[in-house]
Motif scaffolding. Structure first.
Motif, PDB file in Angstrom:
ATOM      1  N   ALA A 219     -10.279  20.910 -30.728  1.00 17.80           N
ATOM      2  CA  ALA A 219     -11.463  21.575 -30.176  1.00 17.80           C
ATOM      3  C   ALA A 219     -11.300  21.783 -28.669  1.00 17.80           C
ATOM      4  N   VAL A 220     -10.750  20.780 -28.004  1.00 21.44           N
ATOM      5  CA  VAL A 220     -10.578  20.897 -26.554  1.00 21.44           C
ATOM      6  C   VAL A 220      -9.461  21.891 -26.221  1.00 21.44           C
ATOM      7  N   LEU A 221      -8.386  21.877 -27.015  1.00 20.19           N
ATOM      8  CA  LEU A 221      -7.314  22.859 -26.778  1.00 20.19           C
ATOM      9  C   LEU A 221      -7.838  24.281 -26.970  1.00 20.19           C
ATOM     10  N   GLU A 222      -8.737  24.432 -27.930  1.00 22.73           N
ATOM     11  CA  GLU A 222      -9.405  25.718 -28.129  1.00 22.73           C
ATOM     12  C   GLU A 222     -10.141  26.124 -26.847  1.00 22.73           C
ATOM     13  N   ARG A 223     -10.849  25.165 -26.288  1.00 21.87           N
ATOM     14  CA  ARG A 223     -11.630  25.428 -25.071  1.00 21.87           C
ATOM     15  C   ARG A 223     -10.753  25.881 -23.917  1.00 21.87           C
ATOM     16  N   VAL A 224      -9.542  25.308 -23.813  1.00 29.04           N
ATOM     17  CA  VAL A 224      -8.671  25.702 -22.702  1.00 29.04           C
ATOM     18  C   VAL A 224      -7.742  26.844 -23.101  1.00 29.04           C
ATOM     19  N   GLY A 225      -7.961  27.394 -24.312  1.00 30.03           N
ATOM     20  CA  GLY A 225      -7.219  28.584 -24.736  1.00 30.03           C
ATOM     21  C   GLY A 225      -5.808  28.300 -25.206  1.00 30.03           C
ATOM     22  N   LEU A 226      -5.542  27.071 -25.682  1.00 31.50           N
ATOM     23  CA  LEU A 226      -4.170  26.721 -26.043  1.00 31.50           C
ATOM     24  C   LEU A 226      -4.035  26.146 -27.444  1.00 31.50           C
ATOM     25  N   ALA A 227      -4.990  26.435 -28.312  1.00 31.50           N
ATOM     26  CA  ALA A 227      -4.911  25.901 -29.679  1.00 31.50           C
ATOM     27  C   ALA A 227      -3.605  26.326 -30.353  1.00 31.50           C
ATOM     28  N   ALA A 228      -3.145  27.533 -30.032  1.00 30.25           N
ATOM     29  CA  ALA A 228      -1.918  28.041 -30.672  1.00 30.25           C
ATOM     30  C   ALA A 228      -0.676  27.272 -30.229  1.00 30.25           C
ATOM     31  N   LYS A 229      -0.786  26.512 -29.146  1.00 31.54           N
ATOM     32  CA  LYS A 229       0.377  25.789 -28.617  1.00 31.54           C
ATOM     33  C   LYS A 229       0.358  24.310 -28.995  1.00 31.54           C
ATOM     34  N   ALA A 230      -0.526  23.911 -29.894  1.00 33.01           N
ATOM     35  CA  ALA A 230      -0.711  22.486 -30.190  1.00 33.01           C
ATOM     36  C   ALA A 230       0.576  21.790 -30.611  1.00 33.01           C
ATOM     37  N   GLN A 231       1.447  22.514 -31.323  1.00 31.62           N
ATOM     38  CA  GLN A 231       2.672  21.877 -31.831  1.00 31.62           C
ATOM     39  C   GLN A 231       3.875  22.097 -30.914  1.00 31.62           C
ATOM     40  N   ALA A 232       3.654  22.742 -29.776  1.00 29.11           N
ATOM     41  CA  ALA A 232       4.776  22.999 -28.857  1.00 29.11           C
ATOM     42  C   ALA A 232       5.041  21.763 -27.994  1.00 29.11           C
ATOM     43  N   PHE A 233       6.252  21.695 -27.464  1.00 31.01           N
ATOM     44  CA  PHE A 233       6.553  20.665 -26.476  1.00 31.01           C
ATOM     45  C   PHE A 233       6.241  21.224 -25.081  1.00 31.01           C
ATOM     46  N   PRO A 234       5.871  20.359 -24.146  1.00 32.67           N
ATOM     47  CA  PRO A 234       5.459  20.844 -22.826  1.00 32.67           C
ATOM     48  C   PRO A 234       6.455  21.784 -22.166  1.00 32.67           C
ATOM     49  N   ASP A 235       7.766  21.519 -22.317  1.00 31.80           N
ATOM     50  CA  ASP A 235       8.703  22.367 -21.561  1.00 31.80           C
ATOM     51  C   ASP A 235       8.802  23.785 -22.120  1.00 31.80           C
ATOM     52  N   ALA A 236       8.146  24.027 -23.252  1.00 35.52           N
ATOM     53  CA  ALA A 236       8.087  25.400 -23.769  1.00 35.52           C
ATOM     54  C   ALA A 236       6.876  26.152 -23.218  1.00 35.52           C
ATOM     55  N   LEU A 237       6.105  25.491 -22.362  1.00 38.02           N
ATOM     56  CA  LEU A 237       4.896  26.103 -21.802  1.00 38.02           C
ATOM     57  C   LEU A 237       5.119  26.459 -20.336  1.00 38.02           C
ATOM     58  N   SER A 238       4.370  27.451 -19.869  1.00 38.73           N
ATOM     59  CA  SER A 238       4.404  27.772 -18.436  1.00 38.73           C
ATOM     60  C   SER A 238       3.702  26.650 -17.665  1.00 38.73           C
ATOM     61  N   GLY A 239       3.912  26.636 -16.354  1.00 44.18           N
ATOM     62  CA  GLY A 239       3.241  25.647 -15.516  1.00 44.18           C
ATOM     63  C   GLY A 239       1.730  25.716 -15.651  1.00 44.18           C
ATOM     64  N   GLY A 240       1.200  26.927 -15.700  1.00 45.15           N
ATOM     65  CA  GLY A 240      -0.254  27.088 -15.831  1.00 45.15           C
ATOM     66  C   GLY A 240      -0.753  26.538 -17.157  1.00 45.15           C
ATOM     67  N   GLN A 241       0.027  26.802 -18.224  1.00 46.65           N
ATOM     68  CA  GLN A 241      -0.358  26.268 -19.537  1.00 46.65           C
ATOM     69  C   GLN A 241      -0.275  24.741 -19.545  1.00 46.65           C
ATOM     70  N   GLN A 242       0.772  24.204 -18.918  1.00 49.11           N
ATOM     71  CA  GLN A 242       0.893  22.736 -18.875  1.00 49.11           C
ATOM     72  C   GLN A 242      -0.281  22.120 -18.122  1.00 49.11           C
ATOM     73  N   GLN A 243      -0.682  22.769 -17.033  1.00 47.54           N
ATOM     74  CA  GLN A 243      -1.815  22.217 -16.295  1.00 47.54           C
ATOM     75  C   GLN A 243      -3.082  22.314 -17.128  1.00 47.54           C
ATOM     76  N   ARG A 244      -3.218  23.366 -17.940  1.00 53.68           N
ATOM     77  CA  ARG A 244      -4.396  23.463 -18.814  1.00 53.68           C
ATOM     78  C   ARG A 244      -4.365  22.381 -19.890  1.00 53.68           C
ATOM     79  N   VAL A 245      -3.171  21.996 -20.342  1.00 53.92           N
ATOM     80  CA  VAL A 245      -3.076  20.863 -21.279  1.00 53.92           C
ATOM     81  C   VAL A 245      -3.521  19.567 -20.573  1.00 53.92           C
ATOM     82  N   ALA A 246      -3.095  19.414 -19.328  1.00 51.91           N
ATOM     83  CA  ALA A 246      -3.501  18.212 -18.577  1.00 51.91           C
ATOM     84  C   ALA A 246      -5.022  18.171 -18.421  1.00 51.91           C
TER      85      ALA A 246
END
Ligand SMILES: Nc1ncnc2c1ncn2[C@@H]1O[C@H](COP(=O)(O)OP(=O)(O)OP(=O)(O)O)[C@@H](O)[C@H]1O
Ligand SMILES: [Mg+2]
Length: 256
Positions: A134-161
């Motif tokens: 639900a929270v990943l949905e809120r930050v717009g990253l539900a589709a990345k739930a199964q990804a590893f951090p290094d596959a994400l951009s810096g902005g996406q990683q900060q949104r995960v944080a």
């Protein structure tokens, strides 16, 4: 093992966060000089000021990462600097996000977000994962739930944080220069997320050099100088019509 039980009840008549005459030195260097700041629920307070003015130290004192020398800090009406309170229970009420997002590289995004609830609050894994999605949905990253951090951009990683901090449903979020490590083209997506979170009523204290963000999102801007709030007010006033020479000088310097 929910430690949150051990906190005294919140007092609803108090400001959500109240920093009162806090003094903090490192050796003989006075870094916070009787600094006071009240933050009401659902408000966004932005801290600005030159490097070394005390912004990070203030946020770290609120998150109990630094001991204060004098004064008090109340969260939801409880004195959180009282050593009898469980510091972990206090921190569970506070979401802190730093410039370096510090995700665990060997854990998928979803596991990064569920790790703290599973360890700290002992939630069942399924509940933790539902909340995290639900929270990943809120930050717009539900589709990345199964990804590893290094596959994400810096902005996406900060949104995960940010998602990882939000999942504990903190009373207040403290954000320390969360866009300073990002490439310029990624800054906007993180600031836009913070603006959206404000719309949901989240209370935030944000240290930033992004004056555009301060102008658009802050309810109050506090200009720190030598460990004190030198000037504070609505963004249009502090940024548009500063009354203090130090504030004018700082703004001139950072806007070039
Ligand atoms: N652990 C520490 N030990 C000694 N001095 C420290 C420590 N942490 C901070 N300081 C000093 O306290 C002062 C305030 O630092 P702080 O990090 O709070 O500033 P800041 O406003 O966040 O600056 P910046 O904009 O560069 O992030 C600085 O002079 C810094 O060197
Ligand atoms: Mg800092």
């Amino acid at each position: 093992m929910s430690r949150a039980r051990h906190l005294p009840p919140a007092r609803l008549d108090a400001p959500l966060l109240s920093v009162r005459k806090v003094r903090k030195s490192f050796g003989d260097h006075l870094v916070l000089d009787d600094l006071s700041l009240d933050v009401d629920a659902h408000r966004v307070v932005v801290l600005i000021g030159a490097s070394g003015s005390g912004k990070s130290t203030l946020l770290r004192c609120i998150d109990l990462l630094e001991d204060i020398d004098d004064g008090e800090i109340e969260l939801e009406g409880r004195d959180i600097t009282d050593p009898r309170l469980d510091a972990n229970a206090v921190r569970a009420r506070i979401g802190m996000v730093f410039q370096a997002y510090n995700l665990f590289p060997h854990l998928r995004v979803l596991d990064n977000v569920t790790l703290a609830p599973r360890l700290v609050h002992g939630s069942a894994r399924k509940d933790a994962e539902d909340e995290a999605m639900a929270v990943l949905e809120r930050v717009g990253l539900a589709a990345k739930a199964q990804a590893f951090p290094d596959a994400l951009s810096g902005g996406q990683q900060q949104r995960v944080a940010i998602a990882r901090a939000l999942v504990a449903k903190p009373a207040v979020m403290l954000l320390d220069e969360v866009t300073s490590a990002l490439d310029p083209e990624l800054v906007g997506e993180v600031l836009a997320l913070l603006a959206e979170l404000k719309e949901t009523g989240l209370t935030m204290v944000v240290a930033t050099h992004e004056m555009g963000f301060a102008r658009e999102v802050a309810d109050e801007v506090c200009f720190l100088h030598q460990g004190r709030i030198h000037e504070r007010g609505a963004p249009a006033q502090v940024l548009g019509d500063p009354q203090e020479e130090r504030t004018r000088e700082f703004l001139r310097r950072i806007t070039g």
